[in-house]
Motif scaffolding. Structure first.
Motif, PDB file in Angstrom:
ATOM      1  N   GLU A   1      60.947 -29.099 -14.155  1.00 12.55           N
ATOM      2  CA  GLU A   1      59.565 -30.066 -13.848  1.00 12.55           C
ATOM      3  C   GLU A   1      58.639 -28.917 -12.083  1.00 12.55           C
ATOM      4  O   GLU A   1      57.506 -28.417 -12.473  1.00 12.55           O
ATOM      5  N   ALA A   2      60.287 -29.054 -10.942  1.00 10.93           N
ATOM      6  CA  ALA A   2      59.464 -28.364  -9.838  1.00 10.93           C
ATOM      7  C   ALA A   2      59.096 -26.508 -10.214  1.00 10.93           C
ATOM      8  O   ALA A   2      58.494 -26.724  -9.804  1.00 10.93           O
ATOM      9  N   SER A   3      59.950 -25.814 -11.315  1.00 10.54           N
ATOM     10  CA  SER A   3      59.454 -24.322 -11.784  1.00 10.54           C
ATOM     11  C   SER A   3      58.480 -24.528 -12.008  1.00 10.54           C
ATOM     12  O   SER A   3      57.442 -23.802 -11.285  1.00 10.54           O
ATOM     13  N   TRP A   4      58.328 -25.254 -13.230  1.00 11.53           N
ATOM     14  CA  TRP A   4      56.335 -25.777 -13.452  1.00 11.53           C
ATOM     15  C   TRP A   4      55.463 -25.338 -12.817  1.00 11.53           C
ATOM     16  O   TRP A   4      54.151 -25.318 -12.711  1.00 11.53           O
ATOM     17  N   HIS A   5      55.914 -26.544 -11.828  1.00 14.31           N
ATOM     18  CA  HIS A   5      54.191 -27.254 -11.008  1.00 14.31           C
ATOM     19  C   HIS A   5      54.413 -25.194  -9.848  1.00 14.31           C
ATOM     20  O   HIS A   5      52.759 -25.169 -10.126  1.00 14.31           O
ATOM     21  N   ALA A   6      55.908 -24.750  -9.784  1.00 16.00           N
ATOM     22  CA  ALA A   6      55.363 -23.878  -8.504  1.00 16.00           C
ATOM     23  C   ALA A   6      54.539 -22.752  -9.104  1.00 16.00           C
ATOM     24  O   ALA A   6      53.584 -21.828  -9.416  1.00 16.00           O
ATOM     25  N   LEU A   7      54.686 -22.211 -10.694  1.00 19.25           N
ATOM     26  CA  LEU A   7      54.770 -21.587 -11.510  1.00 19.25           C
ATOM     27  C   LEU A   7      52.949 -21.968 -11.959  1.00 19.25           C
ATOM     28  O   LEU A   7      52.281 -20.438 -12.029  1.00 19.25           O
ATOM     29  N   ALA A   8      52.331 -23.016 -12.236  1.00 16.35           N
ATOM     30  CA  ALA A   8      51.325 -22.909 -12.804  1.00 16.35           C
ATOM     31  C   ALA A   8      50.708 -22.721 -11.382  1.00 16.35           C
ATOM     32  O   ALA A   8      49.523 -22.283 -12.109  1.00 16.35           O
ATOM     33  N   ASP A   9      50.649 -23.176 -10.373  1.00 18.81           N
ATOM     34  CA  ASP A   9      49.739 -22.703  -9.619  1.00 18.81           C
ATOM     35  C   ASP A   9      49.824 -21.522  -8.887  1.00 18.81           C
ATOM     36  O   ASP A   9      48.337 -21.264  -8.636  1.00 18.81           O
ATOM     37  N   SER A  10      50.822 -21.028  -9.228  1.00 16.23           N
ATOM     38  CA  SER A  10      50.141 -19.035  -8.780  1.00 16.23           C
ATOM     39  C   SER A  10      49.532 -18.755  -9.547  1.00 16.23           C
ATOM     40  O   SER A  10      49.243 -17.962  -9.579  1.00 16.23           O
ATOM     41  N   PHE A  11      49.477 -19.267 -11.494  1.00  8.85           N
ATOM     42  CA  PHE A  11      48.956 -18.560 -11.962  1.00  8.85           C
ATOM     43  C   PHE A  11      47.460 -19.007 -12.214  1.00  8.85           C
ATOM     44  O   PHE A  11      46.097 -18.274 -12.179  1.00  8.85           O
ATOM     45  N   GLN A  12      47.192 -20.093 -11.024  1.00  8.55           N
ATOM     46  CA  GLN A  12      45.569 -21.001 -11.129  1.00  8.55           C
ATOM     47  C   GLN A  12      45.081 -20.241 -10.102  1.00  8.55           C
ATOM     48  O   GLN A  12      44.014 -19.779 -10.099  1.00  8.55           O
ATOM     49  N   TYR A  13      45.874 -20.201  -9.187  1.00  8.13           N
ATOM     50  CA  TYR A  13      45.600 -19.393  -8.216  1.00  8.13           C
ATOM     51  C   TYR A  13      45.210 -18.087  -8.217  1.00  8.13           C
ATOM     52  O   TYR A  13      43.653 -17.110  -7.781  1.00  8.13           O
ATOM     53  N   LYS A  14      45.474 -17.504  -8.943  1.00  8.99           N
ATOM     54  CA  LYS A  14      45.371 -15.404  -9.589  1.00  8.99           C
ATOM     55  C   LYS A  14      44.732 -15.834 -10.403  1.00  8.99           C
ATOM     56  O   LYS A  14      43.048 -14.615 -10.261  1.00  8.99           O
TER      57      LYS A  14
END
Length: 530
Positions: A507-520
């Protein structure tokens, strides 16, 4: 004052650093960047020692270098042989490099014990090798290896070696602190004595410095030499090199230009230093050093609230130069050490309109501190910080929403683990379900999310994850402890970092991953609309 010439040896001495290896094509790419920035000499390697370096000189001969002289490196002839018959010296001639660097011995320890040679023959080797190169029309730079150690044990003989080089026609003599053990005040003393000795003999040869970093003083020793008459500084980009490395030209160049008023590369090229530093790091496949002076990510980063408040009024209160001069930028870090000044500055830096009064900004700062207490660390996650500020101010517009995901990991006895991820997302009310495999659960999630988003947002192929870190925040809870996941991503133009915290590592990995794609995606949308 006389211009200081920059002599780069990244491709030769720098490549001797641990875990560094360049192909001949990579060497050429670096050489082109060095030429563009205005470096005066580029030492391309030792053509007589290996096929890769010989290939580089073949490639370099076809290129048109504007500012730099390509330089081939080699040693003096072998003892008791003719210089014209020496295979390594012939390789220097065959390289077609307009300049050559000849390294010779200055320390009686190396002459008599390591080489088992005589002092007289060593002097003859220096004279004959330089004469041969001058007869072939080459500019000759003589590297006096281990000079300062040699001078300490037998000053008269060490001076004889550099005198022999100068009398034989060397265009420059470089005094080398090869072991990296000399201190700055000794560099100044010895350099001054060598300069006076050569001047007294009417030998007006250029003097230079080559310093290793075994005492952490390579930059300081290079600057000390310049203060005492050196007009050539040898070093490497990022200080790469054997053992503790060489003098870092990325630090030395702005010190010369901006601190000492000594011209080296053109002032208008200083802003390319950060890009050059990153390019060489990427080519060497080494992580850039955040704390690197002038160009590091942390070089102009401010965390404490009092510091941030001060730089908002007068940046020079906590910055010795304008970071833009060297291609860097000011960064304000959000943490439990900051206050509302950090919030205001950080929002401006990230392009988020706060539209809040002092009380609201203080509330945001307090909430950020609460999240930091729970394990978040926003000073290393600008991407997540921007999204968080947008959420606080109700400006965040998610470009996709997670409906669900499932990750499975399979391990066969004789095979490594494999992972599969199935993900369901919604974009503008449209659902998309995809599945993908990966080398691990996060890799599988990354691949599945890319696959799902590609239907709605083209151009994601340029984005890639370059770093993934997991930290247990408090290990007292054992396997139920909260973990912090940090992800660094990049595309052709930008690097950004995101963070996630949870008791569950996926879940922690998902939050970081999702933020990365949202930012991009948000950045991509802004560029399209702009």
């Amino acid at each position: 004052m006389e211009k200081v010439l920059i002599y780069d040896t990244t491709l030769r001495d720098g490549s001797q650093g641990e875990n560094i290896s360049f192909s001949s094509d990579e060497m050429l790419s670096i050489a082109k960047r060095l030429d563009q920035i205005g470096v005066h000499y580029i030492e391309g390697g030792w053509p007589g020692s290996n096929a890769r370096d010989a290939r580089f000189f073949e490639l370099a001969a076809r290129e048109g270098f504007v500012n730099a002289r390509i330089t081939a490196f080699g040693s003096t002839r072998k003892p008791f042989t003719e210089a014209a018959d020496d295979r390594n010296l012939q390789a220097l001639i065959d390289s077609r490099a307009p300049a050559v660097a000849i390294v010779g011995k200055s320390w009686t320890l190396h002459v008599e014990q390591i080489m088992e040679n005589t002092r007289e023959e060593n002097l003859a080797m220096i004279r004959d090798s330089i004469t041969l190169m001058k007869d072939h029309g080459r500019e000759v730079i003589y590297d006096a290896e281990h000079f300062f150690d040699g001078y300490r044990e037998d000053a008269a003989y060490a001076l004889e070696t550099v005198t022999a080089a100068a009398r034989s026609g060397a265009d420059a003599v470089i005094l080398c602190d090869t072991n990296g053990g000399t201190l700055p005040f000794d560099i100044e003393t010895v350099f001054d004595q060598v300069r006076r000795s050569l001047a007294a003999q009417d030998l007006p040869v250029r003097l230079g410095i080559h310093a290793h970093n075994d005492c952490g003083l390579a930059v300081a020793n290079s600057i000390a030499a310049v203060r005492t008459g050196a007009t050539i500084v040898q070093g490497t980009i990022n200080g790469y090199g054997e053992r503790c490395g060489n003098a870092d030209l990325i630090t030395i160049i702005p010190i010369l230009n901006l601190k000492m008023g000594r011209a080296s590369i053109p002032d208008d090229r200083l802003a390319q230093l950060k890009i050059l530093s990153r390019f060489v790091s990427e080519t060497a496949n080494l992580v850039p050093l955040n704390s690197r002076p002038f160009v590091g990510r942390s070089a102009f980063a401010h965390k404490g609230g009092l510091h941030v408040n001060a730089i908002m009024k007068a940046p020079r209160a906590y910055e010795h130069i304008d970071p833009a001069r060297v291609g860097n930028k000011r960064r304000v870090l959000m943490s439990d050490l900051g206050g509302k000044s950090n919030v205001v500055y950080k929002a401006k830096e990230l392009g988020v309109e706060l539209g809040c009064n002092g009380l609201d900004c203080q509330r945001i700062a307090t909430e950020i501190k609460t999240l930091e207490d729970q394990g978040y660390q926003f000073d290393v996650a600008d991407g997540s910080m921007k999204i968080l500020l947008q959420k606080f101010t109700e400006q965040f517009k998610p470009l996709f929403e997670l409906q669900s995901f499932r990750v499975t990991v399979e391990k066969n006895q004789s095979q490594p683990c494999t992972a599969q991820a199935t993900i369901k997302i919604a974009v503008d009310g449209n659902d998309e379900i995809t599945a993908a495999e990966g080398d691990g659960p996060v890799s599988a999630l990354d691949n599945a999310l890319r696959k799902a988003l590609a239907k709605f947002y083209p151009g994601l192929e340029a984005m890639r994850l370059v770093d993934f870190k997991v930290r247990v925040i408090d290990g007292r809870e054992g396997t139920a402890a909260r973990v912090r996941v940090f992800i660094e991503s990049r595309d052709h133009n930008d690097i950004w970092s995101t963070i996630g915290v949870s008791e569950d590592i996926i879940e922690a990995s998902w939050h970081a991953l999702a933020d990365s794609f949202q930012y991009k995606l948000a950045k991509q949308q802004e560029q399209t609309e702009g």
